[in-house]
Design an enzyme around this catalytic site. Sequence first.
Site, short mmCIF file in Angstrom:
data_model
loop_
_atom_site.label_atom_id
_atom_site.label_comp_id
_atom_site.label_asym_id
_atom_site.label_seq_id
_atom_site.Cartn_x
_atom_site.Cartn_y
_atom_site.Cartn_z
N CYS A 79 -3.82 8.42 87.24
CA CYS A 79 -3.49 9.85 87.30
C CYS A 79 -2.65 10.31 86.11
CB CYS A 79 -2.79 10.19 88.61
SG CYS A 79 -1.29 9.23 88.88
N HIS A 300 2.75 9.87 91.54
CA HIS A 300 1.52 10.61 91.21
C HIS A 300 1.83 11.70 90.20
CE1 HIS A 300 -2.51 12.06 91.64
NE2 HIS A 300 -2.13 13.23 92.10
#
Length: 365
Positions: A79, A300
């Site tokens: 990510c 994330h």
Amino acid sequence: DVEDEEIPGEVSKNPDLSTLYMLQVVSKAIDISLAKELKNLLFGSSLCCFSEEWKIQSFTFNNIPQLKYGIVQKKGGPCGVLAAVQACVLQQLIFAESNKNKDTRCLQPSEVHRTKCLTMALAGILWRAGGNEKAVVALPSGRQQFTPIGKYKADGILETLILHTATKYEDLIVFLQQNIHQFEIGPCGCILLTVSVILSRSINLVRNDFDVLTNRLIGSHGYCTQELVNLLLTGKAVSNVFNNVIELDSGNGNITILKGITSRSDIGLLSLFEHYDVCQVGCYLKTPKYPIWLVCSESHFSVLFCLEKDLLGDWKTERRFDLYYYDGLANQDEEIRLTVDTTQMCAEDKENDLTPPLEHCIRTK
């Protein structure tokens, strides 16, 4: 001179610029020693391989009408790379044409235009990593370029790479235009960019960027480390998010140098870690040149952005404004728009805190 003037006319008739343009790109195959060094830098060991999550990830765009600007993440892991590229694509999409504020139509690009923005975003990332002097583009050849032996575990990707070096920015753009499908459709565009950005910076310089020589670019569970995200955003794989360097006295006359961000970044970063007082993001990342930020929250990375270029320089604009939020992994099916009103005070209740992490990240700004 006359010949030079005629070329634009020919170019407009022929959409493929590459047929008229003599590319100066030097190509050579990867060898086992370089592949080993790359794996050590990435994973800390030449016996490690890219996970399946990385192998299947490219920079493929969303087909939902409201989110055509968005890159889709298939599974967790890469990510950080995806969010950094997403931010650079948005910079091209919203702010490349002029410095004026935009309406939301710029977030609904044609397929051709968003691919062009991806090309320009990747070119910018690689050229910056190469010190604005060179860039390396790693592309698969479809067959092994060396025989994997000894302390090296094959992964089916690194062994096939041909490394293409451009020393002119124009050459880099044309070469990426010709090969953008490798990054957009893939299948392993994310790995190709990661290898390309490391080699554009050079293995030695990336290792020297680290605070600790044994640091790596991909951590546990296949997550991107801060060093990899910083390399993509700023061209240097430093380990921290504060401004400049901090010198620590480690006793016995020894000084430990912790390296941070050395100048104002095009793209910013906001971190949930700052809300919890684990780190402090410096103004070079917190107040970037463009109102686009990576959001680091709970292992994330996602992206927050604004269409108003004035946001970072005009106090009137800062009073009340809209931010857009995009998370390529969240199966988002519509636009997420947040209105921020900085004239309203908000009481914090640390004991019964139900505030979403994203809001905490925004408040650090």
